[in-house]
Design an enzyme around this catalytic site. Structure first.
Site, PDB file in Angstrom:
ATOM      1  N   HIS A  37       1.188  32.811 -34.388  1.00 43.55           N
ATOM      2  CA  HIS A  37       1.451  32.299 -33.032  1.00 43.55           C
ATOM      3  C   HIS A  37       2.303  33.313 -32.279  1.00 43.55           C
ATOM      4  O   HIS A  37       3.275  33.832 -32.822  1.00 43.55           O
ATOM      5  CB  HIS A  37       2.203  30.963 -33.098  1.00 43.55           C
ATOM      6  CG  HIS A  37       2.498  30.419 -31.740  1.00 43.55           C
ATOM      7  ND1 HIS A  37       1.572  29.686 -31.027  1.00 43.55           N
ATOM      8  CD2 HIS A  37       3.581  30.538 -30.947  1.00 43.55           C
ATOM      9  CE1 HIS A  37       2.086  29.370 -29.858  1.00 43.55           C
ATOM     10  NE2 HIS A  37       3.306  29.873 -29.778  1.00 43.55           N
ATOM     11  N   SER A  53       7.940  22.099 -29.755  1.00 40.97           N
ATOM     12  CA  SER A  53       6.618  22.096 -29.138  1.00 40.97           C
ATOM     13  C   SER A  53       5.648  22.975 -29.933  1.00 40.97           C
ATOM     14  O   SER A  53       4.552  22.547 -30.323  1.00 40.97           O
ATOM     15  CB  SER A  53       6.763  22.607 -27.692  1.00 40.97           C
ATOM     16  OG  SER A  53       5.525  22.930 -27.131  1.00 40.97           O
ATOM     17  N   ARG A  76       8.432  18.700 -19.043  1.00 34.54           N
ATOM     18  CA  ARG A  76       9.388  19.821 -19.038  1.00 34.54           C
ATOM     19  C   ARG A  76       9.070  20.778 -17.897  1.00 34.54           C
ATOM     20  O   ARG A  76       9.963  21.279 -17.220  1.00 34.54           O
ATOM     21  CB  ARG A  76       9.329  20.560 -20.382  1.00 34.54           C
ATOM     22  CG  ARG A  76       9.980  19.790 -21.514  1.00 34.54           C
ATOM     23  CD  ARG A  76       9.580  20.382 -22.852  1.00 34.54           C
ATOM     24  NE  ARG A  76       9.940  21.767 -22.979  1.00 34.54           N
ATOM     25  CZ  ARG A  76       9.297  22.647 -23.751  1.00 34.54           C
ATOM     26  NH1 ARG A  76       8.251  22.274 -24.466  1.00 34.54           N
ATOM     27  NH2 ARG A  76       9.686  23.885 -23.824  1.00 34.54           N
ATOM     28  N   ASP A 136       3.312  16.245 -27.477  1.00 36.41           N
ATOM     29  CA  ASP A 136       3.662  17.548 -26.905  1.00 36.41           C
ATOM     30  C   ASP A 136       3.025  17.742 -25.531  1.00 36.41           C
ATOM     31  O   ASP A 136       3.639  18.304 -24.631  1.00 36.41           O
ATOM     32  CB  ASP A 136       3.235  18.687 -27.850  1.00 36.41           C
ATOM     33  CG  ASP A 136       3.521  20.041 -27.221  1.00 36.41           C
ATOM     34  OD1 ASP A 136       4.699  20.316 -26.937  1.00 36.41           O
ATOM     35  OD2 ASP A 136       2.564  20.803 -26.972  1.00 36.41           O
TER      36      ASP A 136
HETATM   37  N1  URA Z   1       4.426  27.414 -25.892  1.00 39.43           N
HETATM   38  C1  URA Z   1       4.370  26.130 -26.298  1.00 39.43           C
HETATM   39  O1  URA Z   1       3.412  25.697 -26.904  1.00 39.43           O
HETATM   40  N2  URA Z   1       5.414  25.331 -26.013  1.00 39.43           N
HETATM   41  C2  URA Z   1       6.511  25.770 -25.349  1.00 39.43           C
HETATM   42  O2  URA Z   1       7.416  24.999 -25.139  1.00 39.43           O
HETATM   43  C3  URA Z   1       6.558  27.113 -24.925  1.00 39.43           C
HETATM   44  C4  URA Z   1       5.490  27.921 -25.215  1.00 39.43           C
END
Ligand code: URA
Length: 449
Positions: A82, A183, A168, A161
């Site tokens: 990631h 997240s 957010r 999420d």
């Molecule tokens: N990528 C995500 O998946 N979540 C975040 O909060 C920031 C970047």
């Protein structure tokens, strides 16, 4: 549940119990807690932080809000990567087939462009017919059959999420390390992984530009992964300039396809190999970084990685012929070569400006529902530190029309700083390796020693 008492406690510097986080997130996902309550709580978290116990409870509750990929009976180690997001970052397109061709399984769940940063799904979708919307069953079938699936977050994975991220975004609480960590890790841990490699970007084009914040984010995510049985390692990589030369979806996909054929730019290959080595070590394909690197290099040189990408494209609805003919991917036809107006050294190529221009040219979204133009963007020949002469090409703009081309030209001219004296070197491409034991500098700039 009486949410206002939880908000008050968090506002006043107190802590919520794991069962309180668990119930709150479950009820919020069901719609029985209001957005305005969560918004106030998120701001209290943004201002006061979270204890490790709270963060763990929040992450677990977010994972539990949806389904998990179940790989019972699947024996090949499943490792994903990631990235925290950057400009010109097409690593996933090279790395997923590369790692899979070396013997790990890669259930890769990626995102779309976010703010000024690009997204793997948008790059993949520049390949006509390529389907990134896979069901969990399809993803599992592909991982079992060809060792890799490249897909978007399905509605079943961590639905909490989705809701929290939108909230957010609307309440200026995105840049909170515990919230970013929960997240990202809730989605990754729902993939049923045996290991995870994180590419945490630092520098002016990164979500969190400062080194210390990058290391803190990496360490927070590593702790969450390790405590949940998913060994996790992070590399801190430079995002004070774009990675590779191409910026913009189809242009980046073209560059990634050339990289799979052994013709990738040195910086893109270095980051890709380094992350792949970590994946092969986590997957026990090798216990030696030098041997793992040699294995990855031979997968590119032999064409095995390119062959794996052909399999992926065919399995996900695209024409595998693109792998051998990257130029068939459509790009903007209104092009212009920007030349240097003076002799000197390239001091800076500002990634944020480039990323924002791609969005403004139609290559990224201003709103979630926006359609994007995959073909616009830049191929930037110059790199920080290069000596350039007056009239030398710095890069090419690809617009879909005269307006977008001209916007691109103005941006590229402004984004590249040329100075007379040789400038300080840019950030090291890969500066730190972070594990549960802590951060180790792998390369440092003289002013960081
Ligand atoms: N990528 C995500 O998946 N979540 C975040 O909060 C920031 C970047």
């Amino acid at each position: 549940m009486l949410v206002t008492t939880l908000i008050e406690r968090k506002r006043d510097g107190g802590e919520l119990r794991p069962d309180e986080w668990s119930q709150l997130i479950a009820e919020y996902t069901r719609g029985s807690v209001e957005d305005y309550h969560l918004a106030a709580l998120l701001m209290a978290v943004y201002l006061n932080g979270m204890t490790p116990a709270e963060l763990g409870a929040l992450t677990d509750a977010m994972i539990r809000s949806g389904a998990r990929l179940d790989f019972t009976g699947h024996v090949v180690p499943r490792i994903d990567k990631h990235s925290t997001g950057g400009v010109g970052d097409k690593v996933s397109l090279v790395l997923a087939p590369l790692a899979a061709s070396c013997g790990v399984a890669v259930p890769m769940m990626s995102g779309r462009g976010l703010g000024h940063t690009g997204g793997t799904l948008d790059k993949l979708e520049s390949i006509p017919g390529f389907r990134t919307k896979l069901t969990l069953d399809e993803a599992k079938r592909l991982v079992t059959k060809i060792g890799v699936a490249m897909m978007g977050q399905t509605p079943e994975i961590a639905p909490a999420d989705r809701k929290l991220y939108a909230l957010r975004d609307a309440t200026a609480t995105v840049e909170a390390i515990p919230l970013i960590a929960a997240s990202i890790m809730s989605k990754k841990l729902a993939e049923g992984l045996n290991g995870l490699v994180l590419d945490v970007k630092r520098g002016s084009g990164a979500f969190l530009p400062e080194l210390e914040r990058g290391i803190e984010l990496a360490s927070t995510m590593i702790a969450l992964g390790e405590e949940r049985g998913c060994p996790t390692v992070a590399l801190l990589t430079a995002m004070d300039r774009p990675l590779g030369h191409a910026c913009g979806n189809a242009l980046e996909t073209r560059e990634a396809l050339r990289a799979l054929r052994g013709e990738g730019p040195a910086d893109l290959m270095e980051v890709t190999y380094a992350l792949t080595v970590e994946m092969l070590l986590l997957g026990d394909v090798s216990d030696d970084p030098v041997a793992a690197r040699a294995l990855a290099e031979s997968a590119i040189a032999s064409g095995r990685a390119a062959e794996k990408f052909r399999e992926i494209v065919a399995a996900q609805g695209g024409d595998p012929g693109v792998v051998d003919a990257p130029r068939t991917l459509a790009v903007g036809t209104h092009t212009h070569v920007v030349e240097s107006t003076k002799a000197g050294y390239v001091a800076q190529i500002e990634p944020r400006a480039i990323g924002k221009a791609i969005v403004a040219m139609g290559g990224g979204r201003q709103r979630v529902e926006d359609e994007i133009d995959h073909g616009v963007g830049f191929v930037i020949d110059a790199k920080p530190g290069d000596r350039v002469e007056r009239g030398q090409a710095l890069g090419t703009v690809f617009g879909r029309d005269v307006q977008t081309r001209d916007l691109g030209i103005r941006t590229l001219i402004d984004a590249i700083t040329i100075v007379e004296q040789e400038p300080d070197p840019p950030l090291p491409l890969i500066s730190h390796r972070v594990t549960r034991e802590g951060a180790v500098a792998t390369a440092v700039r003289s002013d960081e020693q």
